[in-house]
Scaffold this motif. Sequence first.
Motif, PDB file in Angstrom:
ATOM      1  N   UNK A   1      11.025   7.625  -7.234  1.00  0.00           N
ATOM      2  CA  UNK A   1      11.497   6.261  -7.008  1.00  0.00           C
ATOM      3  C   UNK A   1      11.836   6.092  -5.525  1.00  0.00           C
ATOM      4  N   UNK A   2      11.153   5.158  -4.883  1.00  0.00           N
ATOM      5  CA  UNK A   2      11.354   4.932  -3.448  1.00  0.00           C
ATOM      6  C   UNK A   2      11.904   3.530  -3.169  1.00  0.00           C
ATOM      7  N   UNK A   3      12.026   2.714  -4.194  1.00  0.00           N
ATOM      8  CA  UNK A   3      12.613   1.378  -4.052  1.00  0.00           C
ATOM      9  C   UNK A   3      13.207   0.984  -5.391  1.00  0.00           C
ATOM     10  N   UNK A   4      14.321   0.279  -5.345  1.00  0.00           N
ATOM     11  CA  UNK A   4      14.959  -0.174  -6.585  1.00  0.00           C
ATOM     12  C   UNK A   4      15.609  -1.524  -6.358  1.00  0.00           C
ATOM     13  N   UNK A   5      15.453  -2.389  -7.336  1.00  0.00           N
ATOM     14  CA  UNK A   5      16.139  -3.672  -7.321  1.00  0.00           C
ATOM     15  C   UNK A   5      16.742  -3.931  -8.691  1.00  0.00           C
TER      16      UNK A   5
ATOM     17  N   UNK B 184       0.799  -1.234   0.000  1.00  0.00           N
ATOM     18  CA  UNK B 184       0.000   0.000   0.000  1.00  0.00           C
ATOM     19  C   UNK B 184       0.832   1.285   0.000  1.00  0.00           C
ATOM     20  N   UNK B 185       2.093   1.203   0.410  1.00  0.00           N
ATOM     21  CA  UNK B 185       2.925   2.404   0.447  1.00  0.00           C
ATOM     22  C   UNK B 185       3.703   2.633  -0.846  1.00  0.00           C
ATOM     23  N   UNK B 186       3.526   1.757  -1.818  1.00  0.00           N
ATOM     24  CA  UNK B 186       4.169   1.917  -3.127  1.00  0.00           C
ATOM     25  C   UNK B 186       3.060   1.959  -4.166  1.00  0.00           C
ATOM     26  N   UNK B 187       2.990   3.075  -4.895  1.00  0.00           N
ATOM     27  CA  UNK B 187       1.874   3.281  -5.821  1.00  0.00           C
ATOM     28  C   UNK B 187       1.980   2.409  -7.054  1.00  0.00           C
ATOM     29  N   UNK B 188       3.204   2.171  -7.532  1.00  0.00           N
ATOM     30  CA  UNK B 188       3.370   1.401  -8.767  1.00  0.00           C
ATOM     31  C   UNK B 188       4.752   0.772  -8.814  1.00  0.00           C
ATOM     32  N   UNK B 189       4.837  -0.356  -9.490  1.00  0.00           N
ATOM     33  CA  UNK B 189       6.107  -1.042  -9.748  1.00  0.00           C
ATOM     34  C   UNK B 189       6.260  -1.209 -11.259  1.00  0.00           C
ATOM     35  N   UNK B 190       7.472  -1.028 -11.742  1.00  0.00           N
ATOM     36  CA  UNK B 190       7.746  -1.241 -13.166  1.00  0.00           C
ATOM     37  C   UNK B 190       9.243  -1.456 -13.355  1.00  0.00           C
ATOM     38  N   UNK B 191       9.612  -1.928 -14.536  1.00  0.00           N
ATOM     39  CA  UNK B 191      11.028  -2.044 -14.871  1.00  0.00           C
ATOM     40  C   UNK B 191      11.634  -0.653 -15.005  1.00  0.00           C
TER      41      UNK B 191
ATOM     42  N   UNK C  52      10.968  -4.138   1.539  1.00  0.00           N
ATOM     43  CA  UNK C  52      12.261  -4.729   1.206  1.00  0.00           C
ATOM     44  C   UNK C  52      12.189  -6.236   1.069  1.00  0.00           C
ATOM     45  N   UNK C  53      11.368  -6.869   1.899  1.00  0.00           N
ATOM     46  CA  UNK C  53      11.245  -8.329   1.825  1.00  0.00           C
ATOM     47  C   UNK C  53      10.626  -8.755   0.494  1.00  0.00           C
ATOM     48  N   UNK C  54       9.597  -8.028   0.053  1.00  0.00           N
ATOM     49  CA  UNK C  54       8.976  -8.355  -1.236  1.00  0.00           C
ATOM     50  C   UNK C  54       9.931  -8.059  -2.396  1.00  0.00           C
ATOM     51  N   UNK C  55      10.645  -6.946  -2.299  1.00  0.00           N
ATOM     52  CA  UNK C  55      11.592  -6.585  -3.356  1.00  0.00           C
ATOM     53  C   UNK C  55      12.698  -7.630  -3.464  1.00  0.00           C
ATOM     54  N   UNK C  56      13.233  -8.077  -2.332  1.00  0.00           N
ATOM     55  CA  UNK C  56      14.286  -9.086  -2.359  1.00  0.00           C
ATOM     56  C   UNK C  56      13.762 -10.398  -2.919  1.00  0.00           C
TER      57      UNK C  56
ATOM     58  N   UNK D  71      15.879  -7.269 -15.712  1.00  0.00           N
ATOM     59  CA  UNK D  71      16.803  -7.330 -14.579  1.00  0.00           C
ATOM     60  C   UNK D  71      16.629  -6.184 -13.585  1.00  0.00           C
ATOM     61  N   UNK D  72      15.566  -5.398 -13.710  1.00  0.00           N
ATOM     62  CA  UNK D  72      15.404  -4.266 -12.792  1.00  0.00           C
ATOM     63  C   UNK D  72      13.950  -4.058 -12.437  1.00  0.00           C
ATOM     64  N   UNK D  73      13.752  -3.408 -11.290  1.00  0.00           N
ATOM     65  CA  UNK D  73      12.416  -3.082 -10.816  1.00  0.00           C
ATOM     66  C   UNK D  73      12.513  -1.827  -9.967  1.00  0.00           C
ATOM     67  N   UNK D  74      11.621  -0.874 -10.201  1.00  0.00           N
ATOM     68  CA  UNK D  74      11.556   0.319  -9.352  1.00  0.00           C
ATOM     69  C   UNK D  74      10.152   0.455  -8.795  1.00  0.00           C
ATOM     70  N   UNK D  75      10.092   0.934  -7.556  1.00  0.00           N
ATOM     71  CA  UNK D  75       8.822   1.242  -6.918  1.00  0.00           C
ATOM     72  C   UNK D  75       8.650   2.740  -6.842  1.00  0.00           C
TER      73      UNK D  75
END
Length: 347
Positions: free
Chosen positions: A87-91, A24-31, A121-125, A76-80
């Motif tokens: 961008x508040x999260x990156x993998x 709920x604290x991340x509006x969208x995820x995409x490459x 972070x747990x979901x991103x990992x 190979x990438x994902x940003x939240x």
Amino acid sequence: MDQRVTSLAERIGIVEAPVLPQHPDVAAWRAATGSDIDGIWQLRQSMGEVDHPNYLTARGAIAADFGYSHFRPELDSLVGLDEAGHIVAVGMVMCPPRQVSLVRSMPIGGVHPSLRGRGIGRQLLAWQLARAKQQLASSARTLPGWVLSYADERSPQNASLFEHAGLSLARYFLTLERSLDAAVRAVETADGIRIAAYTAAASAEVHRTRDDAFMDHWGSQPMSDENWNAFVGGQWFRPDLSFVAYGTDSTGTERVVGFVLSTANENVWATQGFTGSYIDLVGVLSGWRGRHIAQSLLAAQLAAGRALGHERVTLAVDSDSPTGALGLYTGMGFVPTHRKMAYTLEF
């Protein structure tokens, strides 16, 4: 070389597609795309200022990642993103191409400090590990396969994430510092050894020597030409603080037998609290060790930094290095300051 009977593809099998995080604290995820480099860098700066203020990721390093042919950001990438599109999260998951004795997949990234402790972070990992397994499972090599990532001891939440996800603590790396207040002890160069400043003309031979010298280093593999050129051609690489050792063999042929290569990112001097350089690579060919070549190279680097008015030099070392590197550095006046842990998931 550690060869296995079956390939990585056979050992790992079919890997399910990575599951896109939902929070709920991340509006969208995409490459990620190349247009996200600045946003990723700003996030990595915010993370670094909390986790390890003595070293911050340079924008050029992120841009270099996006330029590598082995990195496919669409896979190979994902940003939240937050509601404002920041961008508040990156993998990112990097799988370097040159694989002589080991295939590595390396997750990097994280979550903005203001959003930590909420399960993002747990979901991103989990997404990164699934992608890492896909990368390893695409290999037909009969070599060990590692998912490899690092956690600074000053950011214990990362170590907890890795352990919860099933990674094992494999190695400790120490950050060492050497004050340049005191004079640098002169080291007499061994017979047949010549120390010279690094030049671009020597780049290819130094690259080959680096690859040979590091093959007995834990987790190390040869650097691709792309990775090497990004390093020595990077904004912060310092030829004036980098030196090469030339040795003359029994046939009278002179060749590169050792090196010390350095960077100096002036943008981190304020946060780390001192001016100075970072020694990225030190190495001597195994057949040329025991002749004080590394000491001679380090002495040249330290003297050059002192002449520039720098306050300290830093480097990192494997605490269990079979080359005795830790004793070498402490003998040259370096002292431990921080510790980083390497975590692996092995196949």
